[in-house]
Motif scaffolding. Structure first.
Motif, PDB file in Angstrom:
ATOM      1  N   ALA A 194       0.827  -1.212   0.000  1.00 47.93           N
ATOM      2  CA  ALA A 194       0.000   0.000   0.000  1.00 47.93           C
ATOM      3  C   ALA A 194       0.863   1.263   0.000  1.00 47.93           C
ATOM      4  CB  ALA A 194      -0.921   0.005   1.218  1.00 47.93           C
ATOM      5  N   LYS A 195       0.432   2.268  -0.745  1.00 45.05           N
ATOM      6  CA  LYS A 195       1.158   3.541  -0.769  1.00 45.05           C
ATOM      7  C   LYS A 195       0.776   4.420   0.416  1.00 45.05           C
ATOM      8  CE  LYS A 195       1.954   3.746  -5.748  1.00 45.05           C
ATOM      9  NZ  LYS A 195       1.760   4.535  -6.988  1.00 45.05           N
ATOM     10  N   ILE A 196      -0.412   4.203   0.939  1.00 52.76           N
ATOM     11  CA  ILE A 196      -0.875   4.926   2.137  1.00 52.76           C
ATOM     12  C   ILE A 196      -1.396   3.894   3.126  1.00 52.76           C
ATOM     13  CG2 ILE A 196      -2.474   6.672   3.046  1.00 52.76           C
ATOM     14  CD1 ILE A 196      -2.654   7.846   0.228  1.00 52.76           C
ATOM     15  N   ILE A 197      -1.054   4.064   4.394  1.00 55.43           N
ATOM     16  CA  ILE A 197      -1.543   3.165   5.450  1.00 55.43           C
ATOM     17  C   ILE A 197      -2.093   4.001   6.595  1.00 55.43           C
ATOM     18  CG2 ILE A 197      -0.884   1.463   7.203  1.00 55.43           C
ATOM     19  CD1 ILE A 197       1.206   0.397   5.254  1.00 55.43           C
ATOM     20  N   VAL A 198      -3.271   3.620   7.060  1.00 55.74           N
ATOM     21  CA  VAL A 198      -3.851   4.221   8.260  1.00 55.74           C
ATOM     22  C   VAL A 198      -3.847   3.155   9.347  1.00 55.74           C
ATOM     23  CG1 VAL A 198      -5.854   5.335   9.280  1.00 55.74           C
ATOM     24  CG2 VAL A 198      -5.341   5.703   6.860  1.00 55.74           C
ATOM     25  N   SER A 199      -3.139   3.434  10.441  1.00 52.75           N
ATOM     26  CA  SER A 199      -3.029   2.454  11.525  1.00 52.75           C
ATOM     27  C   SER A 199      -3.658   2.995  12.797  1.00 52.75           C
ATOM     28  CB  SER A 199      -1.561   2.116  11.803  1.00 52.75           C
ATOM     29  OG  SER A 199      -1.077   1.144  10.927  1.00 52.75           O
ATOM     30  N   GLY A 200      -4.305   2.093  13.535  1.00 52.07           N
ATOM     31  CA  GLY A 200      -4.928   2.472  14.793  1.00 52.07           C
ATOM     32  C   GLY A 200      -4.300   1.745  15.967  1.00 52.07           C
ATOM     33  N   GLY A 201      -4.363   2.377  17.125  1.00 56.88           N
ATOM     34  CA  GLY A 201      -3.789   1.794  18.338  1.00 56.88           C
ATOM     35  C   GLY A 201      -4.830   1.447  19.373  1.00 56.88           C
ATOM     36  N   ARG A 202      -4.344   1.120  20.556  1.00 55.51           N
ATOM     37  CA  ARG A 202      -5.226   0.677  21.642  1.00 55.51           C
ATOM     38  C   ARG A 202      -6.192   1.776  22.080  1.00 55.51           C
ATOM     39  NH1 ARG A 202      -2.065  -2.136  26.290  1.00 55.51           N
ATOM     40  NH2 ARG A 202      -0.975  -0.144  26.175  1.00 55.51           N
ATOM     41  N   ALA A 203      -5.846   3.032  21.819  1.00 55.49           N
ATOM     42  CA  ALA A 203      -6.703   4.149  22.238  1.00 55.49           C
ATOM     43  C   ALA A 203      -8.071   4.119  21.581  1.00 55.49           C
ATOM     44  CB  ALA A 203      -6.005   5.470  21.931  1.00 55.49           C
ATOM     45  N   LEU A 204      -8.230   3.301  20.540  1.00 54.15           N
ATOM     46  CA  LEU A 204      -9.521   3.248  19.835  1.00 54.15           C
ATOM     47  C   LEU A 204     -10.585   2.444  20.584  1.00 54.15           C
ATOM     48  CD1 LEU A 204      -7.846   3.131  16.431  1.00 54.15           C
ATOM     49  CD2 LEU A 204      -9.782   4.614  16.884  1.00 54.15           C
ATOM     50  N   LYS A 205     -10.231   1.875  21.712  1.00 57.76           N
ATOM     51  CA  LYS A 205     -11.154   1.300  22.706  1.00 57.76           C
ATOM     52  C   LYS A 205     -11.711  -0.080  22.377  1.00 57.76           C
ATOM     53  CE  LYS A 205     -12.698   5.644  24.750  1.00 57.76           C
ATOM     54  NZ  LYS A 205     -13.873   6.481  25.093  1.00 57.76           N
ATOM     55  N   ASP A 206     -12.257  -0.285  21.161  1.00 66.04           N
ATOM     56  CA  ASP A 206     -12.852  -1.591  20.849  1.00 66.04           C
ATOM     57  C   ASP A 206     -12.973  -1.767  19.334  1.00 66.04           C
ATOM     58  OD1 ASP A 206     -15.222  -0.178  20.048  1.00 66.04           O
ATOM     59  OD2 ASP A 206     -15.911  -0.189  22.128  1.00 66.04           O
ATOM     60  N   THR A 207     -13.447  -2.949  18.943  1.00 64.86           N
ATOM     61  CA  THR A 207     -13.542  -3.284  17.518  1.00 64.86           C
ATOM     62  C   THR A 207     -14.456  -2.326  16.763  1.00 64.86           C
ATOM     63  OG1 THR A 207     -13.180  -5.620  18.009  1.00 64.86           O
ATOM     64  CG2 THR A 207     -14.161  -5.115  15.886  1.00 64.86           C
ATOM     65  N   ASP A 208     -15.642  -2.057  17.322  1.00 69.55           N
ATOM     66  CA  ASP A 208     -16.607  -1.195  16.627  1.00 69.55           C
ATOM     67  C   ASP A 208     -16.066   0.211  16.419  1.00 69.55           C
ATOM     68  OD1 ASP A 208     -18.381  -3.272  16.470  1.00 69.55           O
ATOM     69  OD2 ASP A 208     -19.512  -2.692  18.265  1.00 69.55           O
ATOM     70  N   THR A 209     -15.413   0.752  17.442  1.00 72.54           N
ATOM     71  CA  THR A 209     -14.852   2.099  17.329  1.00 72.54           C
ATOM     72  C   THR A 209     -13.740   2.133  16.286  1.00 72.54           C
ATOM     73  OG1 THR A 209     -15.315   2.420  19.682  1.00 72.54           O
ATOM     74  CG2 THR A 209     -13.868   4.019  18.626  1.00 72.54           C
ATOM     75  N   PHE A 210     -12.906   1.099  16.282  1.00 71.07           N
ATOM     76  CA  PHE A 210     -11.828   1.010  15.297  1.00 71.07           C
ATOM     77  C   PHE A 210     -12.411   1.061  13.885  1.00 71.07           C
ATOM     78  CE2 PHE A 210      -8.495  -0.699  12.715  1.00 71.07           C
ATOM     79  CZ  PHE A 210      -7.299  -0.513  13.407  1.00 71.07           C
ATOM     80  N   LYS A 211     -13.428   0.240  13.641  1.00 68.68           N
ATOM     81  CA  LYS A 211     -14.047   0.198  12.317  1.00 68.68           C
ATOM     82  C   LYS A 211     -14.725   1.517  11.950  1.00 68.68           C
ATOM     83  CE  LYS A 211     -14.837  -4.807  12.213  1.00 68.68           C
ATOM     84  NZ  LYS A 211     -15.850  -5.889  12.197  1.00 68.68           N
ATOM     85  N   GLN A 212     -15.394   2.144  12.920  1.00 70.01           N
ATOM     86  CA  GLN A 212     -16.134   3.373  12.650  1.00 70.01           C
ATOM     87  C   GLN A 212     -15.221   4.555  12.332  1.00 70.01           C
ATOM     88  OE1 GLN A 212     -18.559   3.917  16.115  1.00 70.01           O
ATOM     89  NE2 GLN A 212     -19.795   2.076  15.718  1.00 70.01           N
ATOM     90  N   LEU A 213     -14.028   4.574  12.932  1.00 69.18           N
ATOM     91  CA  LEU A 213     -13.140   5.717  12.752  1.00 69.18           C
ATOM     92  C   LEU A 213     -12.026   5.482  11.720  1.00 69.18           C
ATOM     93  CD1 LEU A 213     -12.721   6.930  16.451  1.00 69.18           C
ATOM     94  CD2 LEU A 213     -14.197   7.869  14.678  1.00 69.18           C
TER      95      LEU A 213
END
Length: 310
Positions: A194-213
């Motif tokens: 991928a030329k661009i990557i968006v990564s999330g960490g533990r601060a996103l709280k849970d699976t649903d929040t990770f997917k939504q944001l």
């Protein structure tokens, strides 16, 4: 000039991008021969023959090689090494499974995860999770090397015209059997390409929040989705999303780290990215030490605003 054998990673039809970086590294050592081992792998062999810099392709077509079981591939490679000075494999999950077995069969020391070729038997490689770079020189007669794909430019996938030569497989070793695979499918770009990557960490709280944001932002940017080990361990996303020393090593044009503190383990997997953008509410987070652009703030406010503006 040394003769170099490069193991081609493929799915019996398409050559994986990691192979192209391995060919670039191998070409700095000498004349490159590509090894395509599989079952019904004519298409993969034809694709390998077109890679710029490859002078010959060896095709081992055997049922025992269908799923690239290392226990079957390694004896094949070791047998071919009588005619070669070095064996080069990409430092992927499969490459790192095959190469050590080849080294053991040849009774030589493997040089792992090289970043550059400094001489005929001299290389640089990362140690201490990439915080230091070691220069190593092998004294073995034969070299067994794995290549960090992000450290070498990819060889052109077309333009070559190598001859394809059939070789006999070593047969089934009987040491392992392929039971099945569960391959995650996604319409988003694969992490390592991928030329661009968006990564999330533990601060996103849970699976649903990770997917939504994270997912909407990635979709708008046509980006791959990654995660820190903490997010994976917490069950927000599957293991194949993990970026880091024990995950995938990436170097995209743009890496966006959201709610990731920047532990050494994570930085080892992404700090070679061209541009790093960090979003974190802790202004002292280690991620800001490697970030080109840092935004201090609450991700739960920033990401929805960013998604609206995009």
């Amino acid at each position: 000039m040394a003769n170099v054998l490069v193991w081609v990673e493929h799915d019996n039809a398409v050559v994986k991008d990691a192979t192209l970086s391995a060919v670039t590294a191998a070409s700095q050592l000498g004349d490159v021969t590509a090894l395509v081992a599989g079952s019904g792998c004519d298409a993969a062999a034809a694709a390998a023959a077109q890679i710029a810099g490859v002078s010959k392709v060896l095709k081992a077509d055997d049922a025992s090689l269908a799923n690239a079981l290392a226990e079957n591939v390694a004896p094949l490679v070791a047998g071919l090494m009588a005619n070669y000075d070095a064996f080069v494999a990409p430092a992927t999950t499969t490459g790192k499974n095959v190469a050590p077995r080849v080294a053991a069969l040849l009774d030589v020391m493997q040089v792992s995860d090289i970043l550059s070729v400094e001489g005929p038997k001299t290389f640089t490689r990362p140690i201490y999770a990439g915080n230091a770079i070691a220069t190593v020189e092998s004294t073995d007669a034969k070299l067994v090397i794995t290549v960090r794909g992000t450290a070498f430019a990819k060889a052109a996938a077309t333009g070559g015209s190598a001859a394809v030569e059939a070789v006999a497989g070593a047969g089934d070793s009987g040491l392992s059997t392929f039971q099945g695979s569960e391959i995650a499918k996604s319409e988003r770009p694969e992490l390592t390409s991928a030329k661009i990557i968006v990564s999330g960490g533990r601060a996103l709280k849970d699976t649903d929040t990770f997917k939504q944001l994270i997912f909407p932002l990635a979709d708008k940017l046509n980006a791959g989705v990654g995660a820190s080990r903490a997010a994976v361990d917490a069950g927000y996303v599957p293991n194949d999303y993990q970026v880091g020393q024990t995950g995938k090593i990436v170097a995209p044009e743009v890496y966006i780290a959201v709610g990731i503190s920047g532990a050494i383990q994570h930085l080892a997997g992404m700090k070679d990215s061209k541009t790093i953008i960090a979003i974190n509410k802790d202004e002292d987070a280690p991620i800001f030490q490697v970030a080109d652009i840092g935004l201090v703030g609450d991700l739960f406010q920033i990401l929805p605003e960013l998604n609206v503006k995009l």
